[in-house]
Design a protein around this motif. Structure first.
Motif, PDB file in Angstrom:
ATOM      1  N   UNK A   1      49.396  74.623  76.650  1.00  0.00           N
ATOM      2  CA  UNK A   1      49.940  75.977  76.694  1.00  0.00           C
ATOM      3  C   UNK A   1      50.145  76.577  75.302  1.00  0.00           C
ATOM      4  N   UNK A   2      49.593  75.941  74.265  1.00  0.00           N
ATOM      5  CA  UNK A   2      49.678  76.475  72.911  1.00  0.00           C
ATOM      6  C   UNK A   2      48.761  77.678  72.761  1.00  0.00           C
ATOM      7  N   UNK A   3      49.293  78.777  72.279  1.00  0.00           N
ATOM      8  CA  UNK A   3      48.491  79.966  72.036  1.00  0.00           C
ATOM      9  C   UNK A   3      47.862  79.906  70.655  1.00  0.00           C
TER      10      UNK A   3
ATOM     11  N   UNK B   1      41.441  78.161  72.665  1.00  0.00           N
ATOM     12  CA  UNK B   1      42.741  78.736  73.024  1.00  0.00           C
ATOM     13  C   UNK B   1      42.720  80.244  72.839  1.00  0.00           C
ATOM     14  N   UNK B   2      43.289  80.951  73.789  1.00  0.00           N
ATOM     15  CA  UNK B   2      43.460  82.392  73.709  1.00  0.00           C
ATOM     16  C   UNK B   2      44.752  82.707  72.970  1.00  0.00           C
ATOM     17  N   UNK B   3      44.850  83.904  72.441  1.00  0.00           N
ATOM     18  CA  UNK B   3      46.052  84.295  71.699  1.00  0.00           C
ATOM     19  C   UNK B   3      47.201  84.672  72.624  1.00  0.00           C
ATOM     20  N   UNK B   4      46.900  84.973  73.879  1.00  0.00           N
ATOM     21  CA  UNK B   4      47.944  85.268  74.856  1.00  0.00           C
ATOM     22  C   UNK B   4      47.401  85.083  76.253  1.00  0.00           C
TER      23      UNK B   4
ATOM     24  N   UNK C   1      42.512  79.043  63.321  1.00  0.00           N
ATOM     25  CA  UNK C   1      43.417  79.937  64.034  1.00  0.00           C
ATOM     26  C   UNK C   1      44.289  79.191  65.039  1.00  0.00           C
ATOM     27  N   UNK C   2      44.666  77.951  64.657  1.00  0.00           N
ATOM     28  CA  UNK C   2      45.540  77.134  65.491  1.00  0.00           C
ATOM     29  C   UNK C   2      46.656  76.569  64.616  1.00  0.00           C
ATOM     30  N   UNK C   3      47.833  76.329  65.210  1.00  0.00           N
ATOM     31  CA  UNK C   3      48.913  75.693  64.444  1.00  0.00           C
ATOM     32  C   UNK C   3      48.458  74.343  63.909  1.00  0.00           C
ATOM     33  N   UNK C   4      49.047  73.906  62.802  1.00  0.00           N
ATOM     34  CA  UNK C   4      48.647  72.640  62.195  1.00  0.00           C
ATOM     35  C   UNK C   4      49.080  71.442  63.022  1.00  0.00           C
TER      36      UNK C   4
ATOM     37  N   UNK D   1      40.009  82.915  70.699  1.00  0.00           N
ATOM     38  CA  UNK D   1      40.667  83.284  69.455  1.00  0.00           C
ATOM     39  C   UNK D   1      40.829  82.089  68.489  1.00  0.00           C
ATOM     40  N   UNK D   2      41.034  80.890  68.998  1.00  0.00           N
ATOM     41  CA  UNK D   2      41.208  79.719  68.151  1.00  0.00           C
ATOM     42  C   UNK D   2      40.557  78.505  68.781  1.00  0.00           C
ATOM     43  N   UNK D   3      40.358  77.458  67.977  1.00  0.00           N
ATOM     44  CA  UNK D   3      39.732  76.243  68.517  1.00  0.00           C
ATOM     45  C   UNK D   3      40.124  75.031  67.688  1.00  0.00           C
ATOM     46  N   UNK D   4      39.964  73.860  68.310  1.00  0.00           N
ATOM     47  CA  UNK D   4      39.992  72.575  67.610  1.00  0.00           C
ATOM     48  C   UNK D   4      38.818  71.775  68.155  1.00  0.00           C
ATOM     49  N   UNK D   5      38.008  71.226  67.265  1.00  0.00           N
ATOM     50  CA  UNK D   5      36.824  70.472  67.667  1.00  0.00           C
ATOM     51  C   UNK D   5      36.960  69.014  67.247  1.00  0.00           C
TER      52      UNK D   5
END
Length: 201
Positions: free
Chosen positions: A151-153, A187-190, A142-145, A127-131
């Protein structure tokens, strides 16, 4: 240019880092165009180092993304990490209900590239990523700033199927003349999500 994989196979969270002239290559390889056309920096099906996000991937937590990080204790697996989609080469059959993140690292070589060649990242994700490239953040979605923990969703649900392209800069700004590291945290959303796929090539 490198050949596309079977068009009937979705490459979910397919990672593409290309050194481009004027043409965007398929979202299945790290590829070099121009004078080095056809040379895949990261080819489909290669083995990656990966770490299941049951705890922080390193101590300190951000050390894992650096080029000099020792990942010899990480597991190895063919590109295609996940569960629930029947498209994974490395099945994470213990992820659902237990952890929401996976960390991957791949070393590749880039030598004698034109300094002004444009570097892009094309990625399909759920659902989200950081590269990161050589320890430097190059893209996120789709990740918090703030800095993400193991464990961050993901901040929302995102379905794969429409790859996004990020223009990162030029080769002289981003790449070493020699060894480089592409590192991605997915990261998955849940924790109860029915599927997850991370398929770099």
């Amino acid at each position: 240019m490198s050949k596309r994989t079977n068009p009937g196979t979705w490459l979910i969270f397919a990672i593409f880092l290309a050194i481009l002239g004027s043409t965007i290559a398929p979202a299945t390889t790290i590829d070099v165009d121009g004078d080095s056309a056809g040379n895949d920096l990261i080819a489909p099906g290669e083995v990656w180092k990966f770490f299941k996000g049951t705890e922080a991937p390193s101590n300190p937590p951000n050390a894992w993304k650096a080029i000099d990080f020792d990942d010899s204790h990480w597991q190895t697996g063919a590109g295609g990490f996940g569960y629930g989609d029947n498209d994974d080469a490395t099945i994470l059959n213990d992820m659902q209900g237990n952890y929401v993140s996976v960390y991957i690292r791949k070393e590749f070589s880039a030598s004698s590239l034109p300094a002004d060649e444009v570097v892009t990242l094309e990625i399909d994700y759920d659902d989200g990523f950081i590269a990161y490239l050589n320890g430097r953040e190059i893209a996120r979605a789709n990740m918090p700033e703030s800095t993400a923990a193991y464990d961050t969703q993901a901040s929302g649900s995102h379905e794969a199927g429409s790859p996004e392209t990020f223009v990162l800069g030029t080769a002289d700004e981003l790449l070493n003349n020699g060894n480089n590291i592409l590192a991605v945290e997915g990261h998955n959303s849940s924790v109860s999500s029915s599927d997850f796929s991370l398929t770099p090539a």
